[in-house]
Structure formats: structure tokens, C-alpha cells
Design an enzyme around this catalytic site. Structure first.
Site, PDB file in Angstrom:
ATOM      1  N   ARG A 194       0.034  -0.556 -18.991  1.00 49.09           N
ATOM      2  CA  ARG A 194       0.515  -1.381 -18.105  1.00 49.09           C
ATOM      3  C   ARG A 194      -0.624  -2.283 -17.454  1.00 49.09           C
ATOM      4  O   ARG A 194      -1.542  -1.943 -17.088  1.00 49.09           O
ATOM      5  CB  ARG A 194       1.038  -0.473 -17.075  1.00 49.09           C
ATOM      6  N   ARG A 217      -0.355  12.287 -11.555  1.00 47.43           N
ATOM      7  CA  ARG A 217       0.725  11.434 -10.583  1.00 47.43           C
ATOM      8  C   ARG A 217       2.081  12.241 -11.339  1.00 47.43           C
ATOM      9  O   ARG A 217       3.100  12.245 -10.446  1.00 47.43           O
ATOM     10  CB  ARG A 217       0.723  10.180 -11.015  1.00 47.43           C
ATOM     11  N   ARG A 258       9.969   9.696  -1.669  1.00 45.88           N
ATOM     12  CA  ARG A 258       9.330  10.500  -2.676  1.00 45.88           C
ATOM     13  C   ARG A 258       9.291  12.056  -2.529  1.00 45.88           C
ATOM     14  O   ARG A 258       8.891  12.632  -3.206  1.00 45.88           O
ATOM     15  CB  ARG A 258       7.637  10.053  -2.918  1.00 45.88           C
ATOM     16  N   LYS A 285      10.909   1.523 -12.913  1.00 38.34           N
ATOM     17  CA  LYS A 285      11.917   1.124 -11.797  1.00 38.34           C
ATOM     18  C   LYS A 285      11.348  -0.179 -10.990  1.00 38.34           C
ATOM     19  O   LYS A 285      12.030  -0.749 -10.364  1.00 38.34           O
ATOM     20  CB  LYS A 285      12.065   2.465 -10.947  1.00 38.34           C
ATOM     21  N   ARG A 298      -4.140  -1.127 -12.893  1.00 36.48           N
ATOM     22  CA  ARG A 298      -4.463  -0.218 -11.605  1.00 36.48           C
ATOM     23  C   ARG A 298      -5.187   0.905 -11.885  1.00 36.48           C
ATOM     24  O   ARG A 298      -5.292   1.463 -12.852  1.00 36.48           O
ATOM     25  CB  ARG A 298      -2.851   0.123 -11.172  1.00 36.48           C
TER      26      ARG A 298
HETATM   27  P1  ADP Z   1       3.954   4.611  -9.354  1.00 36.73           P
HETATM   28  O1  ADP Z   1       5.455   4.883  -9.219  1.00 36.73           O
HETATM   29  O2  ADP Z   1       3.872   3.757 -10.535  1.00 36.73           O
HETATM   30  O3  ADP Z   1       3.104   6.029  -9.323  1.00 36.73           O
HETATM   31  P2  ADP Z   1       3.596   3.449  -6.761  1.00 36.73           P
HETATM   32  O4  ADP Z   1       3.264   1.865  -7.011  1.00 36.73           O
HETATM   33  O5  ADP Z   1       5.216   3.473  -6.296  1.00 36.73           O
HETATM   34  O6  ADP Z   1       3.568   3.830  -8.209  1.00 36.73           O
HETATM   35  O7  ADP Z   1       2.705   4.212  -5.985  1.00 36.73           O
HETATM   36  C1  ADP Z   1       1.378   4.510  -6.126  1.00 36.73           C
HETATM   37  C2  ADP Z   1       0.686   5.553  -5.272  1.00 36.73           C
HETATM   38  O8  ADP Z   1       1.100   5.088  -3.907  1.00 36.73           O
HETATM   39  C3  ADP Z   1       1.325   6.818  -5.315  1.00 36.73           C
HETATM   40  O9  ADP Z   1       0.846   7.648  -6.693  1.00 36.73           O
HETATM   41  C4  ADP Z   1       1.220   7.482  -4.281  1.00 36.73           C
HETATM   42  O10 ADP Z   1      -0.177   7.995  -3.802  1.00 36.73           O
HETATM   43  C5  ADP Z   1       1.460   6.382  -3.111  1.00 36.73           C
HETATM   44  N1  ADP Z   1       2.851   6.335  -2.674  1.00 36.73           N
HETATM   45  C6  ADP Z   1       3.790   5.299  -2.933  1.00 36.73           C
HETATM   46  N2  ADP Z   1       4.893   5.611  -2.269  1.00 36.73           N
HETATM   47  C7  ADP Z   1       4.794   6.868  -1.702  1.00 36.73           C
HETATM   48  C8  ADP Z   1       5.875   7.529  -0.864  1.00 36.73           C
HETATM   49  N3  ADP Z   1       7.096   7.085  -0.666  1.00 36.73           N
HETATM   50  N4  ADP Z   1       5.178   8.757  -0.331  1.00 36.73           N
HETATM   51  C9  ADP Z   1       4.028   9.037  -0.594  1.00 36.73           C
HETATM   52  N5  ADP Z   1       2.861   8.410  -1.439  1.00 36.73           N
HETATM   53  C10 ADP Z   1       3.410   7.141  -1.939  1.00 36.73           C
END
Ligand code: ADP
Length: 221
Positions: A131, A175, A92, A17, A164
């Protein structure tokens, strides 16, 4: 070409996404708002939010709603959001989704358009462990289905690629668990509001592109 609606890209980590959200934002000339990128930036700069978020992110858990929401609201108050936005990795949780609905309503954006990228867990695990990201522009590559032309470097700006820390197998599993528990219910929430579109994101990139383009062209109409 305009959308006049906020876009939300929903889906588990590794669904692709982020890549799609960036492209779509570029195409419509609107802001790409990734809370993951914002949090990683805060961690890198060592801000208060960053210090708080770092250990949580390293465990693969979600950062508390009030922190994420404050960050998003501050970002949305800046002038470059006037033409719209693509949300990537946000909301989320249900409280985040409810608060976002209020914010969009208040700003006259109405209901968002939600695109849910669905992928089976085993595909996600394979994708995440392959990745690599650009340390300069954040471009995303995958050794399996979207490798860079030159190993270790970004096609766009030549930046060095890195993996990452939360893409390690043990953290990836956590996750995915967090996604199932806290984020999956959002699909039902948005389905009830009549704004959910599901894309099979385990398909080849070109097919995902096509499915997404069809949804967006309906939304433009
Ligand atoms: P991915 O979707 O690949 O897990 P992201 O870059 O969107 O990666 O998010 C990485 C981390 O950042 C998540 O595992 C979480 O800890 C935190 N995070 C990101 N967006 C949110 C959100 N909207 N609410 C809570 N935690 C978030």
C-alpha cells in the site's frame, strides 16, 4: 440522492474500506470521517493528541476510547456534518460503538447503516505491504491491484506517494490482532441491531463496488 443515515465502514486494516468510504462520501456529498486520518494529521501537526497517539499507532495498537471519542464529537459539532457522514475506521471498540449510537440518536440520525468488509488475513497482509498513499490528498494505491499510472506519484494531484510506518509487516500483524480482539465483536453488535451488511472484500474491486452499490441503493429506497 440522499441516504439520511450515517454510514459505518467496518473491516480489518487493508480491507479497502478507506478507498470505498471516500468514494461513497463524495458520491452523496457527505463528510468522510476517518479517525485514522484525523490521528495521523494530529501526529503530523504535533498536537497534544498527536503526541499521545504517535507511539500507540506505531505499535499498531488502538488509541484510548476517550481520546478518539472527544476528537469525533468535536468534529461532528461542526456545520459541515449537517448532511451526514461516512465513518471510516470508527467505531473500533464496543464503548465507541455504544457512544456513537447515543450521539446519532441525540442528533436524530437514528440507526446507522453498517457495511462490514470481510477479507482473510493472508490477503490483508499482502495488500497492506503493497500500500502507498498520496502525501497531498491521501489517495490510496496498491502496487498489486490498484497501481498509480506513474510509479511513486498520485494520479489525481501528482503528489508524492509514501508508505505508512504502520504498514511494516511486524506492525501489520499487531494491527490485525487488535482488530480481531477489539473490533471484530462490533459485527455481532450491529448484527443484533439489524443494521449489518457484509461485503466480501477479497473479491475484485469491481465486484466490491457492485455489492456496495446494491446495499446503498436498497438504503436509498
Ligand atoms: P487501518 O484501518 O488501515 O488500520 P486507520 O487509518 O483507520 O488504518 O488507523 C490507523 C491507526 O490509528 C490504528 O492502528 C489505531 O492506532 C489508530 N486509530 C484509528 N482509528 C481509531 C479508533 N477509532 N480507535 C482507536 N484507535 C484508532
Amino acid at each position: 440522492m440522499a441516504l439520511k443515515r450515517a454510514l459505518i465502514f467496518l473491516g480489518p486494516p487493508g480491507a479497502g474500506k478507506g478507498t470505498q468510504a471516500k468514494r461513497v462520501a463524495q458520491r452523496y456529498g457527505v463528510l468522510h470521517l476517518s479517525t485514522g486520518d484525523m490521528l495521523r494529521d494530529a501526529v503530523a501537526r504535533g498536537t497534544k493528541i498527536g503526541q499521545l497517539a504517535k507511539p500507540i499507532m506505531e505499535r499498531g495498537e488502538l488509541v484510548p476510547d476517550d481520546i478518539v471519542l472527544a476528537m469525533v464529537e468535536e468534529r461532528l459539532s461542526r456545520p459541515d456534518c449537517a448532511d451526514g457522514f461516512v465513518f471510516d475506521g470508527f467505531p473500533r471498540t464496543l464503548p465507541q460503538a455504544q457512544r456513537l449510537d447515543e450521539i446519532l440518536e441525540r442528533r436524530g440520525w437514528g440507526k446507522p447503516l453498517v457495511i462490514d468488509f470481510e477479507v482473510p488475513a493472508e490477503v490483508l497482509i499482502r495488500r497492506l505491504s503493497g500500500r502507498w498513499m498520496c502525501s497531498v490528498g491521501g489517495e490510496i494505491y496498491n502496487v498489486l491491484d490498484h497501481p498509480p499510472k506513474k510509479i511513486g506519484f498520485c494520479d489525481v494531484d501528482g503528489g508524492k506517494l509514501y508508505q505508512r510506518p504502520d504498514d511494516q509487516p511486524a506492525v501489520v500483524k499487531d494491527r490485525l490482532v487488535a482488530y480481531e480482539r477489539q473490533t471484530r465483536p462490533l459485527a455481532e453488535y450491529y448484527r443484533k441491531r439489524g443494521v449489518l451488511n457484509v461485503v466480501d472484500a477479497s473479491a475484485r474491486m469491481e465486484e466490491v463496488d457492485r455489492a456496495l452499490a446494491a446495499i446503498l441503493s436498497r438504503a436509498e429506497g
